[in-house]
Design an enzyme around this catalytic site. Structure first.
Site, PDB file in Angstrom:
ATOM      1  N   SER A   1       0.833  -1.217   0.000  1.00  0.00           N
ATOM      2  CA  SER A   1       0.000   0.000   0.000  1.00  0.00           C
ATOM      3  C   SER A   1       0.865   1.265   0.000  1.00  0.00           C
ATOM      4  CB  SER A   1      -0.970   0.011   1.184  1.00  0.00           C
ATOM      5  OG  SER A   1      -0.299  -0.279   2.388  1.00  0.00           O
TER       6      SER A   1
ATOM      7  N   HIS B   1      -2.036  -8.930   1.680  1.00  0.00           N
ATOM      8  CA  HIS B   1      -1.705  -7.681   2.396  1.00  0.00           C
ATOM      9  C   HIS B   1      -2.875  -7.374   3.353  1.00  0.00           C
ATOM     10  CE1 HIS B   1       0.152  -3.934   3.253  1.00  0.00           C
ATOM     11  NE2 HIS B   1      -0.216  -3.212   2.208  1.00  0.00           N
TER      12      HIS B   1
ATOM     13  N   HIS C   1       5.518 -13.087   7.198  1.00  0.00           N
ATOM     14  CA  HIS C   1       5.808 -11.707   6.812  1.00  0.00           C
ATOM     15  C   HIS C   1       7.015 -11.677   5.890  1.00  0.00           C
ATOM     16  CE1 HIS C   1       6.413  -7.372   7.045  1.00  0.00           C
ATOM     17  NE2 HIS C   1       5.142  -7.327   7.424  1.00  0.00           N
TER      18      HIS C   1
ATOM     19  N   ARG D   1       3.095  -5.241  16.661  1.00  0.00           N
ATOM     20  CA  ARG D   1       1.730  -4.699  16.589  1.00  0.00           C
ATOM     21  C   ARG D   1       0.722  -5.760  17.020  1.00  0.00           C
ATOM     22  NH1 ARG D   1       1.826  -2.991  10.407  1.00  0.00           N
ATOM     23  NH2 ARG D   1       2.641  -5.116  10.396  1.00  0.00           N
TER      24      ARG D   1
ATOM     25  N   ASP E   1      -2.418  -8.691  11.336  1.00  0.00           N
ATOM     26  CA  ASP E   1      -3.814  -8.989  10.991  1.00  0.00           C
ATOM     27  C   ASP E   1      -4.398 -10.151  11.783  1.00  0.00           C
ATOM     28  OD1 ASP E   1      -4.015  -6.972   9.072  1.00  0.00           O
ATOM     29  OD2 ASP E   1      -2.975  -8.205   7.602  1.00  0.00           O
TER      30      ASP E   1
HETATM   31  N1  NMX Z   1       0.649 -19.980   5.463  1.00  0.00           N
HETATM   32  C1  NMX Z   1       1.086 -20.908   4.579  1.00  0.00           C
HETATM   33  N2  NMX Z   1       2.170 -20.762   3.814  1.00  0.00           N
HETATM   34  C2  NMX Z   1       2.865 -19.626   3.965  1.00  0.00           C
HETATM   35  C3  NMX Z   1       2.496 -18.622   4.870  1.00  0.00           C
HETATM   36  C4  NMX Z   1       1.326 -18.823   5.632  1.00  0.00           C
HETATM   37  N3  NMX Z   1       0.876 -17.917   6.490  1.00  0.00           N
HETATM   38  N4  NMX Z   1       3.389 -17.617   4.789  1.00  0.00           N
HETATM   39  C5  NMX Z   1       4.282 -17.966   3.853  1.00  0.00           C
HETATM   40  N5  NMX Z   1       3.963 -19.183   3.343  1.00  0.00           N
HETATM   41  C6  NMX Z   1       4.624 -19.911   2.253  1.00  0.00           C
HETATM   42  C7  NMX Z   1       4.623 -19.057   0.996  1.00  0.00           C
HETATM   43  O1  NMX Z   1       3.374 -19.124   0.327  1.00  0.00           O
HETATM   44  C8  NMX Z   1       5.775 -19.657   0.234  1.00  0.00           C
HETATM   45  O2  NMX Z   1       5.326 -20.850  -0.359  1.00  0.00           O
HETATM   46  P1  NMX Z   1       5.851 -21.328  -1.817  1.00  0.00           P
HETATM   47  O3  NMX Z   1       7.323 -21.513  -1.656  1.00  0.00           O
HETATM   48  O4  NMX Z   1       5.093 -22.562  -2.068  1.00  0.00           O
HETATM   49  O5  NMX Z   1       5.518 -20.203  -2.762  1.00  0.00           O
HETATM   50  C9  NMX Z   1       6.766 -19.996   1.358  1.00  0.00           C
HETATM   51  O6  NMX Z   1       5.987 -20.112   2.564  1.00  0.00           O
HETATM   52  C10 NMX Z   1       7.845 -18.961   1.573  1.00  0.00           C
HETATM   53  O7  NMX Z   1       7.217 -17.687   1.742  1.00  0.00           O
HETATM   54  P2  NMX Z   1       7.887 -16.556   2.661  1.00  0.00           P
HETATM   55  O8  NMX Z   1       9.164 -16.154   2.004  1.00  0.00           O
HETATM   56  O9  NMX Z   1       7.948 -17.015   4.067  1.00  0.00           O
HETATM   57  O10 NMX Z   1       6.786 -15.400   2.599  1.00  0.00           O
HETATM   58  P3  NMX Z   1       6.679 -14.195   1.557  1.00  0.00           P
HETATM   59  O11 NMX Z   1       7.654 -13.147   1.935  1.00  0.00           O
HETATM   60  O12 NMX Z   1       6.721 -14.679   0.164  1.00  0.00           O
HETATM   61  O13 NMX Z   1       5.179 -13.690   1.824  1.00  0.00           O
HETATM   62  C11 NMX Z   1       3.304 -13.112   3.176  1.00  0.00           C
HETATM   63  C12 NMX Z   1       4.819 -12.962   2.988  1.00  0.00           C
HETATM   64  C13 NMX Z   1       2.845 -12.179   4.306  1.00  0.00           C
HETATM   65  C14 NMX Z   1       2.607 -12.685   1.888  1.00  0.00           C
HETATM   66  C15 NMX Z   1       2.998 -14.590   3.515  1.00  0.00           C
HETATM   67  O14 NMX Z   1       3.611 -14.931   4.751  1.00  0.00           O
HETATM   68  C16 NMX Z   1       1.521 -14.893   3.567  1.00  0.00           C
HETATM   69  O15 NMX Z   1       0.933 -15.189   2.514  1.00  0.00           O
HETATM   70  N6  NMX Z   1       0.870 -14.847   4.784  1.00  0.00           N
HETATM   71  C17 NMX Z   1      -0.551 -15.047   4.906  1.00  0.00           C
HETATM   72  C18 NMX Z   1      -1.306 -13.787   4.482  1.00  0.00           C
HETATM   73  C19 NMX Z   1      -1.143 -12.672   5.498  1.00  0.00           C
HETATM   74  O16 NMX Z   1      -1.284 -12.850   6.694  1.00  0.00           O
HETATM   75  N7  NMX Z   1      -0.845 -11.463   4.995  1.00  0.00           N
HETATM   76  C20 NMX Z   1      -0.813 -10.278   5.854  1.00  0.00           C
HETATM   77  C21 NMX Z   1       0.533  -9.593   5.898  1.00  0.00           C
HETATM   78  C22 NMX Z   1       0.465  -8.399   6.820  1.00  0.00           C
HETATM   79  N8  NMX Z   1      -0.261  -7.267   6.220  1.00  0.00           N
HETATM   80  O17 NMX Z   1      -1.011  -6.608   6.902  1.00  0.00           O
HETATM   81  O18 NMX Z   1      -0.093  -6.962   5.056  1.00  0.00           O
HETATM   82  C1  MLT Z   2       2.047  -3.802   6.569  1.00  0.00           C
HETATM   83  O1  MLT Z   2       1.673  -3.305   7.642  1.00  0.00           O
HETATM   84  O2  MLT Z   2       2.145  -3.121   5.535  1.00  0.00           O
HETATM   85  C2  MLT Z   2       2.281  -5.271   6.503  1.00  0.00           C
HETATM   86  O3  MLT Z   2       2.820  -5.774   7.677  1.00  0.00           O
HETATM   87  C3  MLT Z   2       2.952  -5.758   5.257  1.00  0.00           C
HETATM   88  C4  MLT Z   2       4.368  -5.356   5.026  1.00  0.00           C
HETATM   89  O4  MLT Z   2       5.015  -4.689   5.819  1.00  0.00           O
HETATM   90  O5  MLT Z   2       4.872  -5.772   3.958  1.00  0.00           O
END
Ligand code: NMX
Ligand code: MLT
Length: 477
Positions: A280, A310, A356, A365, A415
């Protein structure tokens, strides 16, 4: 008279003789500009790091390539606002002084800190609350009409984007730019005016969206009280305050209502910014770098926030908790809960609210939101199984994710907790939670946009590479 033509707030106003935010900002500009220009002119060629192919095709991880003024994110200790932790902010930033037992700092205090790098005095924070309430009154009638004409079942984040983007018509920056009135030196001034208006309009826009999706036709469920703070007015317009200002649609007791407003201050105070690279903030910055006004720039940020990886994770978490609670036979059957988490991962779905891209420890947070629950666990939350499940998951999900072995950070992010606490008090519309996130997030990226214009930063335009170039770099055919 059209609300949009009323001039209700003048930026030269001072509230009870207190210097306002813009005046203080104006004083700080020469010194800060010189600081950055000095670095640019003397150290232009200093290397920050190496970019790898892994980073280019892996979401730009570990690629420090953005300038961001107000916040930095440490993988271990989390967010810092001009070097201050959340704990520091809780100690130092002014709170509301209205006789209620509010524990959370005012998001307005945080906005002052983001913009100036200084802790405001109580009077300065109060004057900013007043300024935002006065600015809020000029929300254009056309935007109100547009919002009320939208279909009830349009996703609330889509409604928010439409409402914000529509304000582009009234943008001081866009209108002055179009009529040739702006030179580079004064881009920041009208950007600031638009940014402050946008932040001020959010409580009413949010209230109207909430009214629309709850079948109340977009008519406000409470009034904006100009003697109250920004978060109070969000709560009032959601109909969530026990006072004559608001419909109190969930019949909150006075103490619950005070807690809800405090929760809103806490939530909107800590979600303001998460350094520059999150989707964002980055989207706002990127779109703003093409000299879009704050309304279009932040609409882009909101579009980014609306992705389930996100901000929309807030909605996904609540859906997930409620569904799991309806399917398990007992909240005390830990094995059943762990098995469900494992099944989810085996079917290649994400556990929302965990993981994350930068953080490698539990999100501070999240801890702060959990503290809010802990303080009330034997009273307000004692019979709430959704809250109990949220707390249990914060222990079980990291274990399951660690065993699974893929996720770099198995811990809860922000979240994980927030939506289900709002849900407890009566905000039951899951699709709505990210709109509240969008209110808070306006403060960080818009502060940066003002500073981008103060510094005169250029359009953002990274170079891309194609597969042939990648192969050539790797010396493969
Ligand atoms: N549940 C299952 N698998 C996960 C999760 C999770 N919560 N988090 C990461 N992974 C997987 C990810 O999909 C990836 O799989 P693959 O190799 O098959 O593509 C692997 O673990 C490695 O990913 P990471 O490097 O640990 O995570 P990345 O930096 O790519 O993504 C997020 C970060 C936040 C997008 C990821 O952890 C996620 O999808 N979390 C769940 C959604 C979420 O809670 N998002 C909110 C973030 C905070 N916000 O407010 O924005
Ligand atoms: C945020 O607050 O924007 C989330 O934790 C996601 C991020 O920092 O990438």
């Amino acid at each position: 008279m059209l609300r949009s033509t009323r001039r209700l707030y003048s930026h030269s106003s001072s509230y009870r003789g207190v210097k306002n935010l813009k005046t203080r900002l104006t004083e700080l500009i020469p010194e800060k500009k010189e600081e950055l220009l000095n670095i640019k002119s003397k150290f232009n060629n200093v290397k920050v790091g190496d970019i790898t192919i892994g980073s280019i095709i892996g979401g730009m991880r570990n690629n420090s390539s953005m300038f961001w003024q107000s916040t930095t994110l440490d993988p271990e200790t989390g967010i810092r606002f001009h070097g201050r932790t959340i704990e520091d902010c809780q100690k130092l930033l002014p709170k509301v002084k209205d006789g209620s037992k509010s524990n959370s700092f005012l998001p307005e205090s945080m906005l002052w800190l983001l913009m100036t790098s200084e802790i405001p005095t109580q009077d300065e924070a109060n004057s900013l609350s007043k300024e935002l309430a006065l600015r809020a009154k000029s929300l254009p009638q056309e935007t109100i009409k547009l919002l009320s004409d939208l279909p009830q079942d349009l996703h609330p984040m889509t409604q928010l984007v439409i409402g914000l983007a529509s304000l582009n018509k009234y943008s001081s920056f866009s209108n002055k730019y179009a009529s040739g009135q702006l030179g580079k030196e004064n881009y920041w001034d009208s950007t600031y005016e638009d940014a402050m208006n946008l932040i001020a309009y959010l409580p009413e826009i949010t209230g109207r969206i909430y009214s629309k999706i709850t079948g109340n036709g977009g008519e406000l469920l409470g009034v904006l009280n100009e003697d109250k703070d920004w978060s109070y007015n969000i709560c009032s317009m959601l109909g969530m305050v026990n006072s004559t200002d608001s419909s109190n649609r969930c019949n909150l007791t006075k103490s619950q209502s005070d807690d809800f407003i405090d929760l809103m201050r806490l939530y909107t105070g800590i979600h303001v910014d998460h350094e520059g690279g999150n989707v964002s903030a980055h989207a706002t910055h990127l779109v703003g770098s093409a000299l879009n006004d704050p309304f279009l720039s932040y609409s882009s940020g909101i579009l980014g926030l609306a992705g389930p990886l996100h901000g929309l994770a807030a909605q996904e978490v609540v859906r997930f908790l409620i569904q799991m609670n309806s399917e398990i036979t007992s909240i005390d059957d830990d094995q059943q809960i762990k098995d469900r988490l494992k099944n989810l991962l085996d079917s290649r779905k994400v556990i929302p609210g965990y993981g994350h891209a930068i953080l490698r420890k539990p999100d501070p947070r999240f801890n702060v939101m959990l503290d809010f629950v802990e303080k009330r666990k034997f009273t307000e939350f004692k019979d709430d199984d959704n809250i109990k499940l949220m707390q249990k998951l914060s222990t079980f999900a990291p274990q399951v994710l660690l065993e699974h072995g893929k996720t770099k950070n198995p811990y809860p992010n922000v979240d994980s907790a927030s939506g289900i606490i709002f849900y407890h008090y009566g905000l039951k519309e899951l699709l709505f939670f990210t709109v509240i996130f969008g209110c808070s997030r306006s403060m960080g990226p818009l502060t940066q946009l003002v500073w981008d214009r103060i510094y005169g930063l250029p359009i953002e335009r990274p170079k891309s590479v194609d597969i042939a170039q990648l192969k050539a770099l790797c010396k493969v055919n």
